[in-house]
Write a protein that holds these residues in place. Structure first.
Motif, PDB file in Angstrom:
ATOM      1  N   ASP A 178       0.729  -1.170  -0.132  1.00 60.24           N
ATOM      2  CA  ASP A 178       0.019   0.037  -0.070  1.00 60.24           C
ATOM      3  C   ASP A 178       0.875   1.172   0.077  1.00 60.24           C
ATOM      4  O   ASP A 178       1.724   1.235   1.115  1.00 60.24           O
ATOM      5  N   VAL A 179       0.860   2.144  -1.231  1.00 64.46           N
ATOM      6  CA  VAL A 179       1.570   3.336  -1.200  1.00 64.46           C
ATOM      7  C   VAL A 179       0.776   4.388  -0.981  1.00 64.46           C
ATOM      8  O   VAL A 179      -0.286   4.581  -1.844  1.00 64.46           O
ATOM      9  N   ILE A 180       0.791   5.089   0.198  1.00 63.88           N
ATOM     10  CA  ILE A 180      -0.165   6.180   0.690  1.00 63.88           C
ATOM     11  C   ILE A 180       0.450   7.588   0.357  1.00 63.88           C
ATOM     12  O   ILE A 180       1.589   7.802   0.956  1.00 63.88           O
ATOM     13  N   CYS A 181      -0.319   8.229  -0.238  1.00 57.86           N
ATOM     14  CA  CYS A 181       0.292   9.713  -0.384  1.00 57.86           C
ATOM     15  C   CYS A 181      -0.326  10.896   0.553  1.00 57.86           C
ATOM     16  O   CYS A 181      -1.455  10.605   0.877  1.00 57.86           O
ATOM     17  N   THR A 182       0.583  11.778   1.299  1.00 55.17           N
ATOM     18  CA  THR A 182       0.182  12.652   2.145  1.00 55.17           C
ATOM     19  C   THR A 182      -0.577  13.745   1.691  1.00 55.17           C
ATOM     20  O   THR A 182      -0.916  14.743   2.196  1.00 55.17           O
ATOM     21  N   TYR A 183       0.074  13.985   0.255  1.00 55.02           N
ATOM     22  CA  TYR A 183      -0.270  15.281  -0.257  1.00 55.02           C
ATOM     23  C   TYR A 183       0.318  16.523   0.464  1.00 55.02           C
ATOM     24  O   TYR A 183      -0.463  17.371   0.748  1.00 55.02           O
ATOM     25  N   GLY A 184       1.590  16.446   1.198  1.00 54.69           N
ATOM     26  CA  GLY A 184       1.981  17.506   1.929  1.00 54.69           C
ATOM     27  C   GLY A 184       1.939  17.219   3.376  1.00 54.69           C
ATOM     28  O   GLY A 184       2.114  16.206   4.106  1.00 54.69           O
ATOM     29  N   THR A 185       1.386  18.510   4.081  1.00 63.19           N
ATOM     30  CA  THR A 185       1.257  18.285   5.440  1.00 63.19           C
ATOM     31  C   THR A 185      -0.024  17.297   6.001  1.00 63.19           C
ATOM     32  O   THR A 185      -0.666  17.114   5.092  1.00 63.19           O
ATOM     33  N   LEU A 186       0.048  16.995   7.242  1.00 60.47           N
ATOM     34  CA  LEU A 186      -1.034  16.218   7.813  1.00 60.47           C
ATOM     35  C   LEU A 186      -1.664  16.770   8.804  1.00 60.47           C
ATOM     36  O   LEU A 186      -1.323  17.003   9.955  1.00 60.47           O
ATOM     37  N   SER A 187      -3.071  17.052   8.300  1.00 60.35           N
ATOM     38  CA  SER A 187      -4.081  17.765   9.372  1.00 60.35           C
ATOM     39  C   SER A 187      -4.408  16.391  10.312  1.00 60.35           C
ATOM     40  O   SER A 187      -4.312  15.423  10.138  1.00 60.35           O
ATOM     41  N   ASP A 188      -5.222  16.924  11.320  1.00 57.05           N
ATOM     42  CA  ASP A 188      -5.736  15.998  12.625  1.00 57.05           C
ATOM     43  C   ASP A 188      -6.605  14.961  11.797  1.00 57.05           C
ATOM     44  O   ASP A 188      -6.461  13.914  11.992  1.00 57.05           O
ATOM     45  N   GLU A 189      -7.358  15.644  10.875  1.00 59.48           N
ATOM     46  CA  GLU A 189      -8.335  14.720  10.092  1.00 59.48           C
ATOM     47  C   GLU A 189      -7.586  13.494   9.353  1.00 59.48           C
ATOM     48  O   GLU A 189      -7.806  12.418   9.391  1.00 59.48           O
ATOM     49  N   LYS A 190      -6.405  14.182   8.604  1.00 57.96           N
ATOM     50  CA  LYS A 190      -5.788  13.352   7.787  1.00 57.96           C
ATOM     51  C   LYS A 190      -5.234  12.188   8.652  1.00 57.96           C
ATOM     52  O   LYS A 190      -5.064  10.854   8.543  1.00 57.96           O
ATOM     53  N   LEU A 191      -4.748  12.488   9.921  1.00 62.63           N
ATOM     54  CA  LEU A 191      -3.951  11.772  10.759  1.00 62.63           C
ATOM     55  C   LEU A 191      -4.821  10.389  11.211  1.00 62.63           C
ATOM     56  O   LEU A 191      -4.548   9.374  11.055  1.00 62.63           O
ATOM     57  N   GLU A 192      -6.100  10.957  11.466  1.00 64.89           N
ATOM     58  CA  GLU A 192      -6.863   9.982  11.902  1.00 64.89           C
ATOM     59  C   GLU A 192      -7.277   9.087  10.811  1.00 64.89           C
ATOM     60  O   GLU A 192      -7.453   7.686  10.839  1.00 64.89           O
ATOM     61  N   THR A 193      -7.637   9.574   9.295  1.00 65.39           N
ATOM     62  CA  THR A 193      -7.933   8.618   8.580  1.00 65.39           C
ATOM     63  C   THR A 193      -6.733   7.689   7.834  1.00 65.39           C
ATOM     64  O   THR A 193      -6.842   6.487   7.316  1.00 65.39           O
ATOM     65  N   LEU A 194      -5.617   8.476   7.960  1.00 62.46           N
ATOM     66  CA  LEU A 194      -4.312   7.750   7.378  1.00 62.46           C
ATOM     67  C   LEU A 194      -3.914   6.862   8.237  1.00 62.46           C
ATOM     68  O   LEU A 194      -3.321   5.474   7.746  1.00 62.46           O
ATOM     69  N   ILE A 195      -3.162   7.379   9.199  1.00 67.39           N
ATOM     70  CA  ILE A 195      -2.268   6.852  10.190  1.00 67.39           C
ATOM     71  C   ILE A 195      -2.990   5.871  11.274  1.00 67.39           C
ATOM     72  O   ILE A 195      -2.363   4.671  11.283  1.00 67.39           O
ATOM     73  N   LEU A 196      -3.914   6.090  11.753  1.00 68.89           N
ATOM     74  CA  LEU A 196      -4.456   5.280  12.708  1.00 68.89           C
ATOM     75  C   LEU A 196      -4.714   3.962  12.193  1.00 68.89           C
ATOM     76  O   LEU A 196      -4.340   2.909  12.798  1.00 68.89           O
ATOM     77  N   PRO A 197      -5.239   3.709  10.772  1.00 74.03           N
ATOM     78  CA  PRO A 197      -5.353   2.135  10.460  1.00 74.03           C
ATOM     79  C   PRO A 197      -4.237   1.602  10.256  1.00 74.03           C
ATOM     80  O   PRO A 197      -4.093   0.137  10.086  1.00 74.03           O
ATOM     81  N   ILE A 198      -3.144   2.192  10.032  1.00 75.13           N
ATOM     82  CA  ILE A 198      -1.788   1.460   9.712  1.00 75.13           C
ATOM     83  C   ILE A 198      -0.843   1.327  10.682  1.00 75.13           C
ATOM     84  O   ILE A 198       0.384   0.960  10.541  1.00 75.13           O
ATOM     85  N   GLU A 199      -1.004   1.730  12.100  1.00 74.09           N
ATOM     86  CA  GLU A 199      -0.407   2.035  13.248  1.00 74.09           C
ATOM     87  C   GLU A 199       0.419   0.551  13.319  1.00 74.09           C
ATOM     88  O   GLU A 199       1.537   0.618  13.783  1.00 74.09           O
ATOM     89  N   ASP A 200      -0.573  -0.577  13.083  1.00 72.23           N
ATOM     90  CA  ASP A 200       0.307  -1.898  13.593  1.00 72.23           C
ATOM     91  C   ASP A 200       0.834  -2.492  12.272  1.00 72.23           C
ATOM     92  O   ASP A 200       1.145  -3.730  12.292  1.00 72.23           O
ATOM     93  N   LEU A 201       0.982  -1.917  11.312  1.00 74.01           N
ATOM     94  CA  LEU A 201       1.525  -2.400  10.033  1.00 74.01           C
ATOM     95  C   LEU A 201       3.027  -2.171   9.981  1.00 74.01           C
ATOM     96  O   LEU A 201       3.543  -1.299  10.880  1.00 74.01           O
TER      97      LEU A 201
END
Length: 109
Positions: free
Chosen positions: A26-49
């Motif tokens: 899975d190659v995930i793009c951040t498109y620059g900075t990470l807002s709190d909303e992006k953190l929740e949707t992008l980061i939380l689901p992958i923390e254990d991978l």
């Protein structure tokens, strides 16, 4: 299910690394900075991978890397050379070297 995730900045970076990868990642793009909303949707689901981070060797990339280090302290950080600047302009041969050992890469491009 894919158990490895590679975080890059943009779609051009994603295309570049996918040319080199020889396994499902899975190659995930951040498109620059990470807002709190992006953190929740992008980061939380992958923390254990197995998470890998490959961002540009510029000021914006380093700022993003610092933020990702805080949010994903167990992630593995991969680097392009400062002379290449951006992941999308890094020669595929060098990108292959950076990714080898962490991912299966294509031997012939």
């Amino acid at each position: 299910m894919v158990d490895k995730v590679l975080i890059v900045e943009g779609t051009s970076d994603r295309k570049r690394v996918k040319r080199v990868l020889d396994e499902p990642v899975d190659v995930i793009c951040t498109y620059g900075t990470l807002s709190d909303e992006k953190l929740e949707t992008l980061i939380l689901p992958i923390e254990d991978l197995d998470v890998y981070i490959l961002v540009d060797a510029d000021e914006a990339g380093e700022s993003l890397r610092k933020q990702l280090k805080r949010e994903l302290p167990n992630a593995t950080h991969l680097y392009t050379q400062k002379g290449y600047g951006q992941v999308e302009t890094t020669p595929v041969e060098y990108l292959t070297q950076v990714l080898r050992g962490h991912f299966d890469v294509k031997e012939k491009l």
